[in-house]
Design an enzyme around this catalytic site. Sequence first.
Site, PDB file in Angstrom:
ATOM      1  N   HIS A  28       0.842  -1.183   0.000  1.00 44.02           N
ATOM      2  CA  HIS A  28       0.000   0.000   0.000  1.00 44.02           C
ATOM      3  C   HIS A  28       0.884   1.242   0.000  1.00 44.02           C
ATOM      4  CE1 HIS A  28      -3.889  -1.989   1.777  1.00 44.02           C
ATOM      5  NE2 HIS A  28      -3.362  -2.683   0.782  1.00 44.02           N
ATOM      6  N   GLU A  39       0.988   3.835   1.903  1.00 45.90           N
ATOM      7  CA  GLU A  39       1.504   4.236   3.208  1.00 45.90           C
ATOM      8  C   GLU A  39       2.654   3.336   3.662  1.00 45.90           C
ATOM      9  OE1 GLU A  39      -3.088   4.569   3.700  1.00 45.90           O
ATOM     10  OE2 GLU A  39      -1.663   3.560   2.361  1.00 45.90           O
ATOM     11  N   CYS A  62      -6.084   1.874   5.861  1.00 45.52           N
ATOM     12  CA  CYS A  62      -6.703   0.623   6.309  1.00 45.52           C
ATOM     13  C   CYS A  62      -6.091   0.237   7.657  1.00 45.52           C
ATOM     14  CB  CYS A  62      -6.447  -0.471   5.276  1.00 45.52           C
ATOM     15  SG  CYS A  62      -4.717  -1.001   5.199  1.00 45.52           S
ATOM     16  N   CYS A  77      -2.226  -0.190   7.527  1.00 46.49           N
ATOM     17  CA  CYS A  77      -1.486   1.061   7.379  1.00 46.49           C
ATOM     18  C   CYS A  77      -1.592   1.928   8.628  1.00 46.49           C
ATOM     19  CB  CYS A  77      -1.971   1.808   6.150  1.00 46.49           C
ATOM     20  SG  CYS A  77      -1.628   0.933   4.598  1.00 46.49           S
TER      21      CYS A  77
END
Length: 205
Positions: free
Chosen positions: A79, A81, A109, A112
């Site tokens: 992801h 992040e 999410c 993260c």
Amino acid sequence: MSRNSDCLESPLPPESGEGGDNFFRTLFDDEYCMRRALLQAQKAFDEGEVPVGAVATREGRIVASAYNQVETLKDATAHAEIILITKLSALLGDWRLSDCEIYVTKEPCPMCAGAIVNSRIRRLVFAAKDPRFGAAGGAFNLFSIKDLPSRPTVVQGVLEEEAKTLLQDFFRARRSSSANFQECNLSEPGSSSSKILSPSKRRKS
């Protein structure tokens, strides 16, 4: 293929007005940084990834950027992040990032959000809420858990409409691509679906 390594370093816009109004400076800086994150999200879109982008600032400068690369790297943890935090730690030589702020185009999410807590990020700014999986108040608020090792200041809704539109365009295109793929399979066995195009490219085609 390695996770994207395009680090950048650019000063934030100078203070405007005599004496510098902190409120307006913060608002201006947040929008500026979020627009840079949206540029990263567009890169993800153009590569067929869910369009989420992020940038990090430290001491008034943007020092790193990243975007989703889950499909490219075949890595569920890739992801924006997570990649950003990994790059920041490598850049600064420390896993403690307590003097850094991150800007991301979609609410983090749970994975993260946990990484943000563990890396001691001091401030999180995000654009679009995620009512299904968001862990900063959308689905639930991980940052409200007691006894966390750190808890970032959270600002939400900066350039929310722009980020939301990009996400909606992506998933609309993906649904259309999937429908076309099914039609092709019914009429022409062996044919494949077309790649998802960004809004600008679709207008040109």
